[in-house]
Design a protein around this motif. Structure first.
Motif, PDB file in Angstrom:
ATOM      1  N   PHE A 118       0.849  -1.197   0.000  1.00  0.00           N
ATOM      2  CA  PHE A 118       0.000   0.000   0.000  1.00  0.00           C
ATOM      3  C   PHE A 118       0.883   1.245   0.000  1.00  0.00           C
ATOM      4  N   TRP A 119       0.672   2.148  -0.964  1.00  0.00           N
ATOM      5  CA  TRP A 119       1.540   3.309  -1.090  1.00  0.00           C
ATOM      6  C   TRP A 119       0.780   4.489  -1.685  1.00  0.00           C
ATOM      7  N   ILE A 120       0.812   5.617  -0.974  1.00  0.00           N
ATOM      8  CA  ILE A 120       0.337   6.897  -1.507  1.00  0.00           C
ATOM      9  C   ILE A 120       1.544   7.837  -1.436  1.00  0.00           C
ATOM     10  N   PRO A 121       2.344   7.912  -2.488  1.00  0.00           N
ATOM     11  CA  PRO A 121       3.660   8.564  -2.398  1.00  0.00           C
ATOM     12  C   PRO A 121       3.653   9.971  -1.828  1.00  0.00           C
ATOM     13  N   ARG A 122       2.670  10.789  -2.145  1.00  0.00           N
ATOM     14  CA  ARG A 122       2.691  12.178  -1.705  1.00  0.00           C
ATOM     15  C   ARG A 122       2.083  12.378  -0.315  1.00  0.00           C
ATOM     16  N   LEU A 123       1.630  11.283   0.311  1.00  0.00           N
ATOM     17  CA  LEU A 123       1.056  11.397   1.655  1.00  0.00           C
ATOM     18  C   LEU A 123       1.796  10.561   2.689  1.00  0.00           C
ATOM     19  N   ALA A 124       2.228   9.374   2.294  1.00  0.00           N
ATOM     20  CA  ALA A 124       2.838   8.476   3.285  1.00  0.00           C
ATOM     21  C   ALA A 124       3.698   7.444   2.583  1.00  0.00           C
ATOM     22  N   GLY A 125       4.580   6.812   3.355  1.00  0.00           N
ATOM     23  CA  GLY A 125       5.410   5.753   2.813  1.00  0.00           C
ATOM     24  C   GLY A 125       4.614   4.486   2.580  1.00  0.00           C
ATOM     25  N   GLN A 126       5.254   3.517   1.934  1.00  0.00           N
ATOM     26  CA  GLN A 126       4.566   2.270   1.626  1.00  0.00           C
ATOM     27  C   GLN A 126       4.653   1.308   2.795  1.00  0.00           C
ATOM     28  N   ILE A 127       3.654   0.408   2.873  1.00  0.00           N
ATOM     29  CA  ILE A 127       3.662  -0.620   3.901  1.00  0.00           C
ATOM     30  C   ILE A 127       3.055  -1.888   3.315  1.00  0.00           C
ATOM     31  N   TYR A 128       3.658  -3.024   3.616  1.00  0.00           N
ATOM     32  CA  TYR A 128       3.224  -4.281   3.016  1.00  0.00           C
ATOM     33  C   TYR A 128       1.956  -4.802   3.688  1.00  0.00           C
ATOM     34  N   ALA A 129       1.149  -5.474   2.876  1.00  0.00           N
ATOM     35  CA  ALA A 129      -0.081  -6.105   3.353  1.00  0.00           C
ATOM     36  C   ALA A 129      -0.091  -7.554   2.876  1.00  0.00           C
ATOM     37  N   MET A 130      -0.352  -8.464   3.811  1.00  0.00           N
ATOM     38  CA  MET A 130      -0.332  -9.887   3.482  1.00  0.00           C
ATOM     39  C   MET A 130      -1.629 -10.554   3.916  1.00  0.00           C
ATOM     40  N   PRO A 131      -2.070 -11.579   3.187  1.00  0.00           N
ATOM     41  CA  PRO A 131      -3.283 -12.305   3.560  1.00  0.00           C
ATOM     42  C   PRO A 131      -3.172 -12.901   4.953  1.00  0.00           C
ATOM     43  N   GLY A 132      -4.253 -12.816   5.704  1.00  0.00           N
ATOM     44  CA  GLY A 132      -4.277 -13.381   7.036  1.00  0.00           C
ATOM     45  C   GLY A 132      -3.579 -12.543   8.083  1.00  0.00           C
ATOM     46  N   MET A 133      -3.212 -11.303   7.727  1.00  0.00           N
ATOM     47  CA  MET A 133      -2.505 -10.433   8.669  1.00  0.00           C
ATOM     48  C   MET A 133      -3.109  -9.030   8.636  1.00  0.00           C
ATOM     49  N   GLN A 134      -2.893  -8.278   9.711  1.00  0.00           N
ATOM     50  CA  GLN A 134      -3.346  -6.896   9.804  1.00  0.00           C
ATOM     51  C   GLN A 134      -2.145  -5.980  10.042  1.00  0.00           C
ATOM     52  N   THR A 135      -2.180  -4.819   9.425  1.00  0.00           N
ATOM     53  CA  THR A 135      -1.170  -3.810   9.681  1.00  0.00           C
ATOM     54  C   THR A 135      -1.827  -2.441   9.651  1.00  0.00           C
ATOM     55  N   LYS A 136      -1.061  -1.394  10.005  1.00  0.00           N
ATOM     56  CA  LYS A 136      -1.619  -0.044  10.079  1.00  0.00           C
ATOM     57  C   LYS A 136      -0.724   0.961   9.361  1.00  0.00           C
ATOM     58  N   MET A 137      -1.335   2.045   8.954  1.00  0.00           N
ATOM     59  CA  MET A 137      -0.602   3.189   8.419  1.00  0.00           C
ATOM     60  C   MET A 137      -1.295   4.455   8.909  1.00  0.00           C
ATOM     61  N   ASN A 138      -0.599   5.248   9.715  1.00  0.00           N
ATOM     62  CA  ASN A 138      -1.131   6.521  10.186  1.00  0.00           C
ATOM     63  C   ASN A 138      -0.464   7.665   9.432  1.00  0.00           C
ATOM     64  N   MET A 139      -1.229   8.696   9.135  1.00  0.00           N
ATOM     65  CA  MET A 139      -0.692   9.855   8.429  1.00  0.00           C
ATOM     66  C   MET A 139      -1.635  11.029   8.644  1.00  0.00           C
ATOM     67  N   THR A 140      -1.214  12.202   8.212  1.00  0.00           N
ATOM     68  CA  THR A 140      -2.061  13.392   8.214  1.00  0.00           C
ATOM     69  C   THR A 140      -2.104  13.945   6.804  1.00  0.00           C
ATOM     70  N   THR A 141      -3.286  14.203   6.298  1.00  0.00           N
ATOM     71  CA  THR A 141      -3.425  14.731   4.941  1.00  0.00           C
ATOM     72  C   THR A 141      -2.888  16.163   4.880  1.00  0.00           C
ATOM     73  N   GLY A 142      -2.588  16.596   3.669  1.00  0.00           N
ATOM     74  CA  GLY A 142      -2.069  17.942   3.459  1.00  0.00           C
ATOM     75  C   GLY A 142      -3.101  18.857   2.830  1.00  0.00           C
TER      76      GLY A 142
END
Length: 260
Positions: A118-142
């Motif tokens: 998962f990657w939104i280059p102008r808002l936040a860095g990328q983070i991997y997502a895998m089946p059967g797992m949960q992860t998070k990405m926190n950011m603030t919009t501009g």
């Protein structure tokens, strides 16, 4: 730290060479606490300072750390080759995210099928997502913007199409977005399971409460087990090939127009 070595080593080799060297060699020179302190103390202090700076900046970029109070929560499901976004209790979208400006956001992310990034280059860095797992990405919009996010993990046949729109809007526009007409959730789920690549962003009702948590532990709830590698003769592969050709043709025309 390297400069004294780069300068001193050639100088020592030249001065103390076996034939013609002018330096006096004293193998029994006395011990110096001052020399030890300068040589090892200076290096140790530099390493400690650099380590603290790296640690502080790394912690600051922790994707699990909230960037503000009361963040907007968005549940994300990455699949082959599309993205589902769930605003809990409000709505669900495919290949489209709308967020208010200057607002903290917390993405809860999982995947079905192949691994995603998962990657939104102008808002936040990328983070991997895998089946059967949960992860998070926190950011603030501009500021107000129309951006693009995508999967940066190459994972098969429709990878060039694995993109989604990201609109950063005013608070009023965000509230209007949440009130837009939408299609039934069951229609979204049935389509999401069957198609490999999604044709344009769409808006649907929100899923039942707790659906994302269950799907993150049981990916088959959101997919029929589509494979990242499809047979060349498969009808779905032909649709993907046609869509990729159209995408590349558009990109080439845009590049030529920009160059002119």
């Amino acid at each position: 730290m390297c400069l004294p070595i780069l300068i001193g080593l050639p100088w020592i080799l030249f001065k103390y060479r076996r034939k013609g060297g002018t330096g006096a060699y004293h193998p029994t020179w006395s011990h110096s606490n001052l020399a030890e302190a300068v040589i090892w103390g200076g290096s140790s202090v530099a390493v400690v300072i650099l380590g603290v700076l790296v640690w502080m900046n790394t912690i600051r970029e922790d994707p699990y750390k909230h960037t503000g109070a009361n963040p907007i929560k968005v549940h994300v499901v990455g699949s082959e080759w599309k993205w589902m976004f769930i605003y809990p209790g409000k709505m669900a979208t495919v290949n489209k995210v709308v967020l208010p400006e200057h607002t903290p956001v917390e993405f809860d992310i999982t995947a079905t099928g192949a691994m995603q990034s998962f990657w939104i280059p102008r808002l936040a860095g990328q983070i991997y997502a895998m089946p059967g797992m949960q992860t998070k990405m926190n950011m603030t919009t501009g500021d107000l913007a129309q951006l693009e996010g995508f999967n940066s993990q190459f994972n098969g046949a429709a990878f060039p199409l694995d993109k989604f729109k990201v609109d950063v809007v005013t608070q009023e526009q965000y509230q209007a977005f949440l009130q837009q007409p939408r299609k039934p959730w069951n229609e979204l789920l049935s389509q999401f399971r069957k198609v490999a690549a999604w044709n344009g962003p769409q808006i649907f009702d929100a899923p039942p409460k707790g659906w994302w948590d269950k799907a993150s532990m049981n990916p088959e709830m959101a997919t029929e087990g589509g494979a990242a590698i499809l047979p060349d003769a498969a009808p779905e592969q032909k649709k993907i090939d046609d869509a990729i050709r159209d995408e590349l043709h558009i990109s080439q025309n845009q590049s030529q127009g920009d160059a002119q």
